[in-house]
Scaffold this motif. Structure first.
Motif, mmCIF file in Angstrom:
data_model
loop_
_atom_site.group_PDB
_atom_site.id
_atom_site.type_symbol
_atom_site.label_atom_id
_atom_site.label_comp_id
_atom_site.label_asym_id
_atom_site.label_seq_id
_atom_site.Cartn_x
_atom_site.Cartn_y
_atom_site.Cartn_z
ATOM 1 N N VAL A 25 0.612 -1.215 -0.238
ATOM 2 C CA VAL A 25 -0.003 -0.452 0.091
ATOM 3 C C VAL A 25 0.979 1.367 -0.081
ATOM 4 N N LEU A 26 2.023 1.440 0.313
ATOM 5 C CA LEU A 26 3.291 2.819 0.432
ATOM 6 C C LEU A 26 3.183 2.410 -0.495
ATOM 7 N N PHE A 27 3.983 1.600 -1.378
ATOM 8 C CA PHE A 27 4.701 1.517 -2.271
ATOM 9 C C PHE A 27 3.049 2.462 -3.007
ATOM 10 N N THR A 28 2.200 1.823 -3.409
ATOM 11 C CA THR A 28 1.099 2.224 -4.622
ATOM 12 C C THR A 28 0.783 3.828 -4.182
ATOM 13 N N ILE A 29 0.583 3.740 -3.045
ATOM 14 C CA ILE A 29 -0.027 5.893 -2.804
ATOM 15 C C ILE A 29 1.439 6.941 -2.908
ATOM 16 N N GLY A 30 2.875 5.532 -2.551
ATOM 17 C CA GLY A 30 4.394 7.000 -3.011
ATOM 18 C C GLY A 30 4.275 7.014 -5.043
ATOM 19 N N ARG A 31 3.529 5.758 -5.224
ATOM 20 C CA ARG A 31 3.608 6.118 -6.969
ATOM 21 C C ARG A 31 2.787 6.981 -6.570
ATOM 22 N N ALA A 32 1.447 6.548 -6.820
ATOM 23 C CA ALA A 32 0.458 7.449 -7.192
ATOM 24 C C ALA A 32 1.059 9.347 -7.215
ATOM 25 N N LEU A 33 1.634 9.291 -6.161
ATOM 26 C CA LEU A 33 1.620 10.540 -5.022
ATOM 27 C C LEU A 33 2.431 10.773 -6.419
ATOM 28 N N ALA A 34 3.737 10.672 -6.621
ATOM 29 C CA ALA A 34 4.915 10.724 -7.795
ATOM 30 C C ALA A 34 4.161 10.981 -9.141
ATOM 31 N N LEU A 35 3.640 10.144 -9.185
ATOM 32 C CA LEU A 35 2.976 9.403 -10.949
ATOM 33 C C LEU A 35 1.823 10.312 -11.450
ATOM 34 N N GLY A 36 1.031 10.323 -10.371
ATOM 35 C CA GLY A 36 -0.284 10.654 -10.734
ATOM 36 C C GLY A 36 -1.009 9.024 -10.965
ATOM 37 N N ARG A 37 -2.019 9.118 -11.327
ATOM 38 C CA ARG A 37 -3.186 8.250 -11.269
ATOM 39 C C ARG A 37 -3.029 6.608 -12.656
ATOM 40 N N ARG A 38 -2.193 7.547 -13.813
ATOM 41 C CA ARG A 38 -1.458 6.402 -14.538
ATOM 42 C C ARG A 38 -0.711 5.821 -13.974
ATOM 43 N N ALA A 101 4.425 19.732 -15.482
ATOM 44 C CA ALA A 101 2.934 18.854 -16.821
ATOM 45 C C ALA A 101 2.257 18.726 -16.243
ATOM 46 N N GLY A 102 1.877 19.414 -14.799
ATOM 47 C CA GLY A 102 0.458 18.941 -13.866
ATOM 48 C C GLY A 102 0.036 17.704 -13.720
ATOM 49 N N ALA A 103 -0.972 18.024 -12.538
ATOM 50 C CA ALA A 103 -1.360 17.097 -11.930
ATOM 51 C C ALA A 103 -1.829 15.792 -12.211
ATOM 52 N N ALA A 104 -2.295 16.051 -13.237
ATOM 53 C CA ALA A 104 -3.046 15.051 -15.302
ATOM 54 C C ALA A 104 -1.520 14.441 -15.204
ATOM 55 N N VAL A 105 -0.510 14.456 -15.102
ATOM 56 C CA VAL A 105 -0.082 14.079 -16.531
ATOM 57 C C VAL A 105 1.892 13.872 -15.391
ATOM 58 N N ALA A 106 1.513 12.160 -15.695
ATOM 59 C CA ALA A 106 2.975 11.762 -15.278
ATOM 60 C C ALA A 106 4.525 12.597 -15.263
ATOM 61 N N LEU A 107 5.196 11.701 -14.553
ATOM 62 C CA LEU A 107 6.087 11.956 -14.781
ATOM 63 C C LEU A 107 6.871 11.338 -16.407
ATOM 64 N N PRO A 108 7.495 11.984 -17.080
ATOM 65 C CA PRO A 108 7.650 11.646 -18.659
ATOM 66 C C PRO A 108 8.812 9.982 -18.767
ATOM 67 N N ARG A 109 7.754 9.111 -18.619
ATOM 68 C CA ARG A 109 8.119 7.396 -18.718
ATOM 69 C C ARG A 109 7.579 6.946 -19.220
ATOM 70 N N SER A 110 7.674 6.200 -19.834
ATOM 71 C CA SER A 110 7.298 5.447 -20.716
ATOM 72 C C SER A 110 5.938 4.087 -19.818
ATOM 73 N N ALA A 111 4.473 3.817 -20.587
ATOM 74 C CA ALA A 111 4.452 3.274 -19.752
ATOM 75 C C ALA A 111 4.657 1.796 -19.324
ATOM 76 N N TRP A 112 5.592 1.185 -20.293
ATOM 77 C CA TRP A 112 5.511 -0.005 -19.989
ATOM 78 C C TRP A 112 7.415 0.152 -19.397
ATOM 79 N N ALA A 176 -6.119 12.680 -4.643
ATOM 80 C CA ALA A 176 -5.069 13.566 -3.592
ATOM 81 C C ALA A 176 -4.397 14.851 -4.648
ATOM 82 N N ARG A 177 -3.677 13.922 -4.932
ATOM 83 C CA ARG A 177 -2.300 14.181 -5.748
ATOM 84 C C ARG A 177 -3.483 15.701 -7.445
ATOM 85 N N THR A 178 -4.830 15.662 -7.972
ATOM 86 C CA THR A 178 -5.048 16.194 -8.432
ATOM 87 C C THR A 178 -5.858 17.539 -7.560
#
Length: 212
Positions: A25-38, A101-112, A176-178
């Motif tokens: 859960v902590l990993f999930t929350i950390g990633r969502a806060l850092a990268l956004g929903r996607r 980039a804005g809250a709705a956009v993740a860091l510049p990384r590919s989905a893969w 929350a990030r948004t």
């Protein structure tokens, strides 16, 4: 096939374990806060996919060897913790570009890449191996036969519950990030916070639970 009562009992036990906030859960929350929903959802899926090789290894008996080997267990723990720290550092380093980039956009990384990063974290978690080795056999019915298939079935139930539960956490954190994203300064701070959570989680996993 796993008897229905065993399957229901395992699903209930897995749900309690997964829902209670822990490393995943902590990993999930950390990633969502850092990268956004996607990025958060891709990380959840990747992390869960990392369970599949572990489930397979446990089902054929290899997982037990790893869980009982102090050397292999320690190597996996160090690799997994170091990778979490690396992901946290990367999030902090790129916090400004994320904010721009804005809250709705993740860091510049590919989905893969986001998916792959989650997979590495999932597959290098030795505590998952220890859990499956200790718990799965308790819900297997030897009289039903096909023990490896029963263990795989139970593992897939755990996989499905983990995706749904962690996915929900990711959506909450991303929301929350948004909201914070209305201010570039706040989103920059939030991204750094997510990175800090991953670094902290890496440290926790490295320095706790040395015995298994």
């Amino acid at each position: 096939m796993v008897p229905a009562e065993n399957l229901i009992a395992f699903a209930a036990a897995a749900l309690v374990l997964i829902v209670i906030p822990g490393p995943s859960v902590l990993f999930t929350i950390g990633r969502a806060l850092a990268l956004g929903r996607r990025g958060g959802l891709l990380s959840v899926l990747g992390n869960a996919l990392g369970l599949l090789p572990i489930i397979g290894l446990v089902a054929i008996g290899v997982g037990g060897l790893v869980a009982r080997s102090v050397v292999l267990f320690t190597i996996l723990k160090i690799v997994g913790a170091a990778y979490l720290v690396y992901l946290g550092v990367q999030a902090i380093r790129h916090r400004r570009s994320s904010a721009a980039a804005g809250a709705a956009v993740a860091l510049p990384r590919s989905a893969w890449r986001q998916l792959g990063e989650g997979f590495v974290v999932g597959v290098t978690n030795p505590k998952t191996i220890a859990f499956f080795v200790a718990v799965l056999p308790q819900f297997v019915d030897l009289d039903a036969g096909a023990v490896p298939l029963q263990m795989v079935t139970l593992g897939l139930v755990f996989f499905a519950i983990a995706v749904l539960s962690d996915g929900a956490w990711a959506l909450v954190a991303a929301s929350a990030r948004t909201w914070f994203g209305r201010s570039p300064r706040r989103i920059e701070t939030l991204t750094a916070t997510g990175g800090g959570m991953m670094i902290g989680l890496g440290g926790i996993l490295l320095f706790t639970g040395a015995s298994h």
